[in-house]
Design a protein around this motif. Structure first.
Motif, PDB file in Angstrom:
ATOM      1  N   CYS A  19       0.839  -1.193   0.000  1.00 31.47           N
ATOM      2  CA  CYS A  19       0.000   0.000   0.000  1.00 31.47           C
ATOM      3  C   CYS A  19       0.877   1.247   0.000  1.00 31.47           C
ATOM      4  CB  CYS A  19      -0.918  -0.012   1.226  1.00 31.47           C
ATOM      5  SG  CYS A  19      -1.896   1.493   1.429  1.00 31.47           S
ATOM      6  N   ARG A  20       0.505   2.245  -0.808  1.00 32.95           N
ATOM      7  CA  ARG A  20       1.314   3.456  -0.950  1.00 32.95           C
ATOM      8  C   ARG A  20       0.832   4.610  -0.077  1.00 32.95           C
ATOM      9  NH1 ARG A  20       5.449   1.201  -2.698  1.00 32.95           N
ATOM     10  NH2 ARG A  20       6.283   3.009  -3.812  1.00 32.95           N
ATOM     11  N   GLU A  21      -0.182   4.379   0.730  1.00 30.36           N
ATOM     12  CA  GLU A  21      -0.727   5.444   1.572  1.00 30.36           C
ATOM     13  C   GLU A  21       0.214   5.754   2.737  1.00 30.36           C
ATOM     14  OE1 GLU A  21      -3.422   7.167   0.760  1.00 30.36           O
ATOM     15  OE2 GLU A  21      -3.549   5.905  -1.040  1.00 30.36           O
ATOM     16  N   PRO A  22       0.156   7.000   3.271  1.00 28.66           N
ATOM     17  CA  PRO A  22       1.063   7.391   4.368  1.00 28.66           C
ATOM     18  C   PRO A  22       0.961   6.490   5.596  1.00 28.66           C
ATOM     19  CG  PRO A  22       0.001   9.315   3.425  1.00 28.66           C
ATOM     20  CD  PRO A  22      -0.659   8.125   2.813  1.00 28.66           C
ATOM     21  N   GLU A  23      -0.201   5.903   5.833  1.00 27.66           N
ATOM     22  CA  GLU A  23      -0.353   5.006   6.984  1.00 27.66           C
ATOM     23  C   GLU A  23       0.439   3.716   6.812  1.00 27.66           C
ATOM     24  OE1 GLU A  23      -4.235   7.312   6.540  1.00 27.66           O
ATOM     25  OE2 GLU A  23      -2.732   6.366   5.248  1.00 27.66           O
ATOM     26  N   SER A  24       0.776   3.399   5.573  1.00 29.31           N
ATOM     27  CA  SER A  24       1.454   2.134   5.280  1.00 29.31           C
ATOM     28  C   SER A  24       2.884   2.298   4.786  1.00 29.31           C
ATOM     29  CB  SER A  24       0.665   1.346   4.225  1.00 29.31           C
ATOM     30  OG  SER A  24      -0.644   1.071   4.659  1.00 29.31           O
ATOM     31  N   LEU A  25       3.174   3.475   4.227  1.00 30.76           N
ATOM     32  CA  LEU A  25       4.490   3.714   3.643  1.00 30.76           C
ATOM     33  C   LEU A  25       4.963   5.100   4.054  1.00 30.76           C
ATOM     34  CD1 LEU A  25       6.621   2.498   1.579  1.00 30.76           C
ATOM     35  CD2 LEU A  25       5.526   3.974  -0.114  1.00 30.76           C
ATOM     36  N   ASN A  26       6.101   5.146   4.739  1.00 33.43           N
ATOM     37  CA  ASN A  26       6.640   6.439   5.152  1.00 33.43           C
ATOM     38  C   ASN A  26       6.982   7.259   3.914  1.00 33.43           C
ATOM     39  OD1 ASN A  26       8.741   8.461   5.929  1.00 33.43           O
ATOM     40  ND2 ASN A  26       8.478   7.510   7.949  1.00 33.43           N
ATOM     41  N   GLN A  27       6.351   8.428   3.793  1.00 29.48           N
ATOM     42  CA  GLN A  27       6.500   9.224   2.575  1.00 29.48           C
ATOM     43  C   GLN A  27       7.856   9.929   2.487  1.00 29.48           C
ATOM     44  OE1 GLN A  27       3.719   9.096   0.223  1.00 29.48           O
ATOM     45  NE2 GLN A  27       3.501   7.417   1.695  1.00 29.48           N
ATOM     46  N   ASP A  28       8.566  10.029   3.603  1.00 32.17           N
ATOM     47  CA  ASP A  28       9.888  10.664   3.597  1.00 32.17           C
ATOM     48  C   ASP A  28      10.999   9.664   3.302  1.00 32.17           C
ATOM     49  OD1 ASP A  28       8.894  13.243   4.241  1.00 32.17           O
ATOM     50  OD2 ASP A  28       8.762  12.656   6.355  1.00 32.17           O
ATOM     51  N   THR A  29      10.915   8.498   3.922  1.00 32.44           N
ATOM     52  CA  THR A  29      11.984   7.504   3.766  1.00 32.44           C
ATOM     53  C   THR A  29      11.632   6.394   2.782  1.00 32.44           C
ATOM     54  OG1 THR A  29      11.169   6.049   5.541  1.00 32.44           O
ATOM     55  CG2 THR A  29      12.611   7.889   6.176  1.00 32.44           C
ATOM     56  N   LEU A  30      10.344   6.289   2.422  1.00 30.25           N
ATOM     57  CA  LEU A  30       9.833   5.210   1.563  1.00 30.25           C
ATOM     58  C   LEU A  30      10.081   3.833   2.172  1.00 30.25           C
ATOM     59  CD1 LEU A  30      10.673   6.506  -2.030  1.00 30.25           C
ATOM     60  CD2 LEU A  30       8.579   6.810  -0.689  1.00 30.25           C
ATOM     61  N   GLN A  31      10.122   3.783   3.496  1.00 31.54           N
ATOM     62  CA  GLN A  31      10.229   2.506   4.199  1.00 31.54           C
ATOM     63  C   GLN A  31       8.834   2.022   4.598  1.00 31.54           C
ATOM     64  OE1 GLN A  31      13.149   4.103   7.103  1.00 31.54           O
ATOM     65  NE2 GLN A  31      14.365   2.276   6.616  1.00 31.54           N
ATOM     66  N   ARG A  32       8.657   0.706   4.587  1.00 30.89           N
ATOM     67  CA  ARG A  32       7.356   0.117   4.894  1.00 30.89           C
ATOM     68  C   ARG A  32       7.005   0.322   6.358  1.00 30.89           C
ATOM     69  NH1 ARG A  32       8.326  -4.187   2.821  1.00 30.89           N
ATOM     70  NH2 ARG A  32       6.996  -4.225   0.977  1.00 30.89           N
ATOM     71  N   GLU A  33       5.773   0.769   6.613  1.00 32.02           N
ATOM     72  CA  GLU A  33       5.282   0.920   7.978  1.00 32.02           C
ATOM     73  C   GLU A  33       4.085   0.012   8.259  1.00 32.02           C
ATOM     74  OE1 GLU A  33       4.667   4.994   9.064  1.00 32.02           O
ATOM     75  OE2 GLU A  33       6.827   5.413   9.059  1.00 32.02           O
TER      76      GLU A  33
END
Length: 368
Positions: free
Chosen positions: A35-49
């Motif tokens: 998922c590419r949403e901010p809740e799932s993917l850190n938008q600054d580091t592009l690391q999976r959350e």
């Protein structure tokens, strides 16, 4: 960029069809994990959350919708109502690989001897467009010849670092060498050097190598190159058994000098997960002693002879002189290099770049 024509939810996956007719399926679990949403993917580091292991194994899509221009897809998940968004370009790259990559051209010497991939240093220095063009030449042919590079070590360093940082090895970082036996290697002599790749004694063989002519007053010293991928494909077509042996037997390479004893093992022909050529590791000079059972050992020697004979075949080679101001950047995972014996004085500079840094630079330049 190709937009999406339609999306269709299936039992366990999402079907996506692009405007050009290409189709791909994406498992729901994979989609939620990516998922590419901010809740799932850190938008600054592009690391999976997203917590991958909290995703239900039987996750299902309630609905999938397509934006009006076909550039974005939204999936609403049945178990919690969360909406995941995806760029059509991202899904296409995942399904079919990155667009814009230059297709490799395998060659024999006669194919390109009169039309080498040559580039002017001034064009490369003028901006990223010239640098990208030269690097794509390396991607396509496995090497690029650069003309007009100033004949000093500072120019060598500046040129390499426009691509990436210079890799440190047993030979140091930036080389500035002649036939002075500074290291226990034939490169530091005037003797003939046969076709080979460098670093077969390193776990991660150097990716790219630059050689830059600074001075030459003598005879001989012709640079020789052969396309290791073309050699491998020729063997695959003409002698499948030899090809199989060269992809199976791990050959040790070693480097020895006072206080140093490096050893690593590589298959001469390395394939990726799809069976495509990925890397050639061939250096009969640095091959370390190893022993297999008699039948297997002779199979290996026969296959090695086949590779050797093609590498030394003049029809497979291109040749040119590294006169002062001329440089060559080549893919050490693909192209074999050699040098004829010479007399007189020959002064070169150069260095290595890691493979991943070369590919990184290509991606960055293409996006720019």
């Amino acid at each position: 960029m190709q937009g999406v024509k339609l999306v269709k939810t299936q039992d366990k996956s999402l079907t996506v069809e692009w405007l050009d007719g290409r189709m791909a399926q994406f498992p729901y679990f994979w989609l939620r994990d990516h998922c590419r949403e901010p809740e799932s993917l850190n938008q600054d580091t592009l690391q999976r959350e997203v917590d991958t292991f909290s995703i239900p194994e039987d996750i299902r899509a309630e609905v999938a919708t397509l934006s009006g221009d076909g550039s974005k897809i939204a999936v609403t998940w049945a178990h919690d109502g969360f909406v995941s968004g995806y760029e059509a370009a991202f899904l296409r790259e995942m399904a079919f690989g990155p667009e814009g990559r230059v297709k490799r051209k395998l060659w024999r010497g006669g194919d390109i001897q009169e039309d080498l991939p040559e580039y002017d240093f001034s064009d490369i220095q003028a901006g990223d467009k010239g640098l990208l063009s030269m690097l794509e030449g390396v991607e396509k042919y496995g090497f690029a010849v650069i003309n007009g590079l100033p004949t000093n070590v500072d120019a060598t360093r500046d040129f390499i670092t426009r691509i990436a940082y210079i890799r440190e090895t047993i030979f140091g970082g930036l080389w500035d060498f002649s036939a002075n036996m500074a290291h226990s290697d034939t490169a530091y002599t005037t003797a003939d050097i046969g076709p080979h790749t460098d670093g077969t004694y390193s776990f991660d063989s150097p990716g790219l190598q630059l050689l830059h002519g600074l001075a030459f007053d003598g005879e001989g010293g012709i640079s020789v190159f052969a396309d290791g991928f073309k050699i491998a494909e020729t063997i695959r077509e003409e002698d499948p058994e030899a090809f199989r042996i060269l992809t199976e037997v791990a050959v040790p390479g070693h480097y020895l000098e006072e206080g140093v004893h490096l050893i690593a093992r590589h298959r001469i022909i390395n394939l990726d997960d799809d069976g495509e050529l990925e890397q050639i590791c061939f250096n009969n000079f640095d091959r370390a002693p190893f022993l297999l059972d008699e039948a297997r050992m002779m199979q290996f020697y026969n296959a090695l002879r086949r590779f050797h004979d093609l590498a030394y075949d003049p029809a497979m080679q291109v040749r040119f002189q590294l006169v002062p101001g001329k440089a060559v950047l080549f893919d050490n995972w693909r192209v074999l290099h050699a040098r004829t014996a010479y007399t007189g004085f020959r002064h070169l500079a150069g260095g290595y770049v890691n493979r991943e840094d070369f590919e990184s630079r290509l991606r960055v330049l293409r996006k720019a």
